[in-house]
Design an enzyme around this catalytic site. Structure first.
Site, PDB file in Angstrom:
ATOM      1  CE  LYS A   1      10.154 -27.422 -45.605  1.00 37.09           C
ATOM      2  NZ  LYS A   1      11.527 -27.855 -45.421  1.00 37.09           N
TER       3      LYS A   1
ATOM      4  CE  LYS B   1      11.267 -20.396 -42.875  1.00 33.42           C
ATOM      5  NZ  LYS B   1      11.971 -21.559 -42.480  1.00 33.42           N
TER       6      LYS B   1
ATOM      7  CE  LYS C   1      17.980 -23.017 -48.997  1.00 32.27           C
ATOM      8  NZ  LYS C   1      18.858 -24.168 -48.884  1.00 32.27           N
TER       9      LYS C   1
END
Ligand code: TYM
Length: 339
Positions: free
Chosen positions: A111, A196, A199
């Protein structure tokens, strides 16, 4: 006795990975021992959010968890920020963790890499200590999560052990309860089946939202990336060699309560596998969507459930935090005012 704790972020909507990797297991196991399920709104603040939207999404997530089958009589459902002990314990754990171990967390690295580490919020870095606090406050024995949370749980176990070792036994060291491979542990992106379903990050076409229209679910699955193999054995469960096909098999198996390798035997053509997977997902989500619409009409009812959940969670959390504070050497409140 089994004590279960798990959490989910309220933002970004819920996708099939969240549901098959975590939420459906929460629902299945909610009556096993004492269960605490938490909408982790504080964790959502680690990246920029619109305040009104965050508030709306927090109630929305609680509504969805109830629609998915959480029963407020059987489990404790609450919002993280309603129990202030979470941030209280997080500080003690920040003073237990090292910079090096937090810097090794792959979710932080991924992130922070997106927006640049300099600009990343400090909360993004310390995120795992807040998550550890969530779990340890409830003396959880089991934490049902998807495979992507394994590293955070290892850290939680390390922090609990270190704290206990330094200051005396305060925390239960929790066990990760991750579904077996192929049973929803890691649902992959439909367009990029080696990453994966997520979101943030993946393409919209690669992710199935729990509120996607049936036609959208069908379209996304029909366009899922597979491979060029054909022949009688092309449909088989082999996540390394055939990630796209194996992901579809995992989804179909999870939606129908079957085993992915066995399910494979029933199909020869990718088109048939996709059609069956889409139909199973649409069927699985239908009751959930209907229940959501009913519950959404009564936001005060959802808020009541959350208040009751926080009322039950609060004393458990407070008792643990008081023990941790005392163990680490903080002067108990009250003593300071005695002459
Ligand atoms: P979050 O909100 O990203 O995801 C919620 C749950 O969904 C699982 N999950 C998946 N499972 C299978 N396949 C996928 N593609 C997939 N994507 C997500 C996650 O593993 C998770 O179980 N840090 C946590 C929230 C949290 C928490 C906690 C969890 C905060 N405190 C304490 C457990 C205990 C998170 O961001 O989950």
């Amino acid at each position: 006795m089994t004590r279960v704790f798990s959490g989910i972020q309220p933002t970004g909507g819920v996708h099939l990975g969240n549901y098959l990797g975590a939420v459906r297991y929460w629902v299945e196991d909610q009556r096993d021992g004492e269960t605490f399920y938490c909408v982790v709104d504080l964790h959502a603040l680690t990246v920029p959010r619109d305040p009104a939207e965050l508030c709306r999404q927090t109630r929305g997530m609680a509504t969805l968890l109830l629609a998915a089958g959480l029963d407020p009589e059987a489990c404790n459902l609450f919002v993280q920020s309603h129990v202030p002990e979470h941030t209280g314990l997080a500080w003690l754990l920040e003073c237990t963790a090292s910079m090096g171990e937090l810097a090794r967390m792959t979710q932080f690295k991924d992130k922070a890499a997106k927006g640049g580490e300099e600009a990343a919020r400090v909360g993004l870095f310390t995120y795992p200590t807040l998550m550890a606090a969530d779990i340890l406050l409830y003396q959880a024995t089991h934490v049902p999560v998807g495979e992507d949370q394994r590293q955070h749980l290892e850290l939680t176990r390390d922090l609990a052990g270190r704290f206990n070792h330094r200051y005396g036994e305060v925390f239960t060291v929790p066990e990760p309860a991750i579904p077996p491979a192929g049973r929803g542990a890691r649902i992959m992106d439909l367009q990029e089946p080696t990453r994966k379903m997520s979101k943030s990050g993946g393409s919209d076409q690669g992710m199935i939202g729990l509120f996607d229209d049936p036609a959208v679910v069908e379209r996304k699955i029909s366009r899922a990336v597979t491979d060029a193999e054909s022949g009688p054995d092309a449909v088989r469960f082999d996540p390394d060699a055939k990630p796209g096909v194996s992901n579809l098999l995992q989804i179909l198996a999870a939606a129908t309560g079957a085993d992915p390798a066995e399910v494979a035997g029933a199909y020869r053509r990718y088109g048939d596998l996709k059609a069956a997977t889409a139909a199973a997902v649409v069927e699985m989500l239908r009751p959930l969507r209907a229940a959501y619409q009913d519950l959404e009409a009564d936001p005060a009812g959802v808020d009541r459930v959350l208040r009751r959940g926080a009322e039950r969670a609060g004393p458990v959390a407070a008792a643990t935090l008081a023990r941790a504070r005392e163990a680490i050497g903080l002067l108990p409140p009250g003593t300071a005012y005695q002459s």
